[in-house]
Enzyme design. Structure first.
Site, short mmCIF file in Angstrom:
data_model
loop_
_atom_site.label_atom_id
_atom_site.label_comp_id
_atom_site.label_asym_id
_atom_site.label_seq_id
_atom_site.Cartn_x
_atom_site.Cartn_y
_atom_site.Cartn_z
CG HIS A 55 -1.96 -1.04 1.21
ND1 HIS A 55 -1.74 -2.31 1.69
CD2 HIS A 55 -3.23 -1.02 0.74
CE1 HIS A 55 -2.84 -3.02 1.52
NE2 HIS A 55 -3.75 -2.27 0.94
CE LYS A 81 -5.07 -4.64 -1.27
NZ LYS A 81 -5.79 -4.93 -0.02
CE LYS A 226 -17.34 20.58 -25.14
NZ LYS A 226 -18.68 21.13 -25.04
P1 ATR Z 1 -16.02 25.26 -23.55
O1 ATR Z 1 -15.21 24.22 -24.24
O2 ATR Z 1 -17.16 24.69 -22.74
O3 ATR Z 1 -16.51 26.31 -24.48
P2 ATR Z 1 -13.77 26.83 -22.75
O4 ATR Z 1 -13.14 26.52 -24.06
O5 ATR Z 1 -12.96 26.70 -21.50
O6 ATR Z 1 -15.07 25.96 -22.49
O7 ATR Z 1 -14.36 28.32 -22.87
C1 ATR Z 1 -14.87 28.97 -21.77
C2 ATR Z 1 -15.44 30.33 -22.19
O8 ATR Z 1 -15.95 30.91 -21.01
C3 ATR Z 1 -14.40 31.28 -22.74
O9 ATR Z 1 -14.98 32.04 -23.81
C4 ATR Z 1 -14.10 32.18 -21.55
O10 ATR Z 1 -13.71 33.50 -21.88
P3 ATR Z 1 -12.22 33.89 -22.40
O11 ATR Z 1 -12.21 33.57 -23.86
O12 ATR Z 1 -12.06 35.31 -22.08
O13 ATR Z 1 -11.28 32.98 -21.60
C5 ATR Z 1 -15.43 32.24 -20.89
N1 ATR Z 1 -15.32 32.57 -19.46
C6 ATR Z 1 -14.73 31.84 -18.51
N2 ATR Z 1 -14.85 32.46 -17.30
C7 ATR Z 1 -15.53 33.61 -17.53
C8 ATR Z 1 -15.96 34.68 -16.69
N3 ATR Z 1 -15.72 34.68 -15.37
N4 ATR Z 1 -16.63 35.69 -17.26
C9 ATR Z 1 -16.89 35.71 -18.58
N5 ATR Z 1 -16.50 34.71 -19.43
C10 ATR Z 1 -15.83 33.69 -18.90
#
Ligand code: ATR
Length: 392
Positions: A55, A81, A226
């Site tokens: 472990h 194990k 993505k």
């Molecule tokens: P997904 O694949 O689900 O689209 P992502 O690629 O991580 O997720 O994208 C997240 C989006 O949320 C981005 O457009 C991000 O803005 P930025 O391009 O400026 O990074 C946006 N986002 C994340 N936190 C945010 C916040 N607090 N206020 C406004 N937009 C936000």
């Protein structure tokens, strides 16, 4: 077949559990000791069928070296194990890769990030796995209950031919993918299991190196991966190519195929958008899919993003619009990872408002207060997951 072994405070046998581990580490079968589990540092082994165990509650060290060390210490053990702490999903994949080369070793990773090693045990011919009957009996971090293993992950029907599917992203805790996809596989009588794996963008290279060696069938991809997974895809579907992001990977004949089921799913939920103005919040992978598909279906799409340059770039790519300020709109979509990405007072009353999140965001709560037609992330989730199933 992997035997399930439950640590219980009081001796108990159920139909679901063939083996029971008592607190003194002796395994019983129908009241008789079957194996005795002994720490590898023990000098002299007792009589009987012995499991020599190692472990490590801190980390997952070099597994080949650990196996050699405990085999050298006790060459005549019945079973070996190795239970180590998973500090990342990669530790768990390394454990599965090790088990693939060493069938008949009891190997598992502890901790939440190690759950997939417990679930996948029958696929790697692990002879015994540990799962308590009830939460009070949990005696190691990350243990799943017998009902979870057998109910959600249909552990009893997993075998060395089972294909592994799963979700990658960070975070993955809120996802209901393990519930949806395992139920879908069961309904279709498909020999497959679906697990959630937290993976950070900088670890993708190592992740795919293991995924290609292990019996993976496909993956769902969520934020923030993505777009980041694109370099590892061998064939990309034209729609996903145009979107520039994928949410679905299929492993076929040693190659990885990429698809995007997000855009169609969101638009099927929104209904007819022709001639309507959609204000899209966010410029990540999900926004790309929804903005592109909405534009294709005849909507006027205006992208608004925290980082304006990304909105501008997407608008240029898709031939839609972007804006620094929220325009007048018919439909407002929050595809950011923020609970409230704009000022609450910017949400206009009486409109259609959609949030792709799978929890109740401040954004949607405010839209409800303003009597908007509110759509949460679940209808889109089910649509895109159904479409994923048809690709898997
Ligand atoms: P997904 O694949 O689900 O689209 P992502 O690629 O991580 O997720 O994208 C997240 C989006 O949320 C981005 O457009 C991000 O803005 P930025 O391009 O400026 O990074 C946006 N986002 C994340 N936190 C945010 C916040 N607090 N206020 C406004 N937009 C936000």
């Amino acid at each position: 077949m992997t035997l399930l072994c439950a640590p219980v405070k009081q001796y108990q046998l159920t139909e679901k559990v063939e083996l029971v581990e008592t607190p003194d580490k002796t395994l019983y079968q129908q009241g008789r000791p079957r194996y005795v589990d002994v720490d590898w540092k023990t000098k002299t082994l007792p009589a009987g069928d012995i499991i020599v165990s190692y472990h490590n509650y801190e980390e997952t060290p070099d597994l080949e070296a650990v196996l050699k060390m405990i085999q050298d210490a006790h060459p005549r053990a019945c079973l070996y194990k190795i239970a180590t702490m998973a500090r990342s999903t990669l530790d768990s994949l390394r454990m599965l890769d090790f088990l693939q080369r060493h069938p008949n070793i009891i190997g598992l990773c502890m901790g939440d990030l190690g759950s997939l090693t417990r679930i996948c045990a029958p696929i790697f011919r692990v002879p015994i796995m540990y799962a308590p009957l009830q939460a009070e009996d949990q005696n190691a971090p990350g243990q799943l209950l017998v009902d979870q293993l057998c109910g959600i992950y249909h552990f009893r029907s997993l075998n060395p031919e089972t294909k592994i599917f799963g979700l990658i992203g960070d975070p993955v805790a809120r996802s209901i993918g393990h519930l949806f996809h395992n139920e879908a596989f069961r309904t279709k009588k498909r020999n497959a299991v679906y697990v959630k794996m937290a993976v950070k963008p900088e670890k993708l290279s190592e992740f795919f190196a293991y995924a290609k060696k292990l019996p993976f069938g496909g993956l769902s991809v969520t934020a923030p991966l993505k777009e980041a997974v694109l370099p590892w895809i061998d064939y990309i579907d034209p729609q996903a190519q145009a979107i520039g992001a994928v949410n679905t990977l299929v492993f076929r004949e040693g190659k990885i195929e990429g698809y995007n089921t997000d855009g169609d799913a969101a638009l099927d939920v929104l209904g007819n958008v022709r001639g309507k103005t959609i204000a899209m919040l966010g410029a990540g992978g999900s926004s790309r899919a929804i903005a592109y598909t909405a534009h294709q279906r005849g909507a006027r799409v205006v992208i608004v993003n925290r980082t304006a340059a990304k909105a501008k770039e997407l608008a240029r790519l898709f031939g839609c619009e972007w804006s620094e300020k929220l325009p007048a709109y018919d439909i407002l979509v929050n595809a950011t990872s923020a609970s409230m990405p704009i000022r609450a007072e910017e949400i206009q009353g009486g409109k259609t408002v959609m949030d792709i999140a799978l929890y109740e965001t401040e954004f949607l709560k405010e839209a409800q207060r303003k009597n908007c037609r509110c759509i949460d992330g679940f209808p889109m989730y089910f649509q895109q997951a159904l479409a994923q199933q048809s690709k898997f």
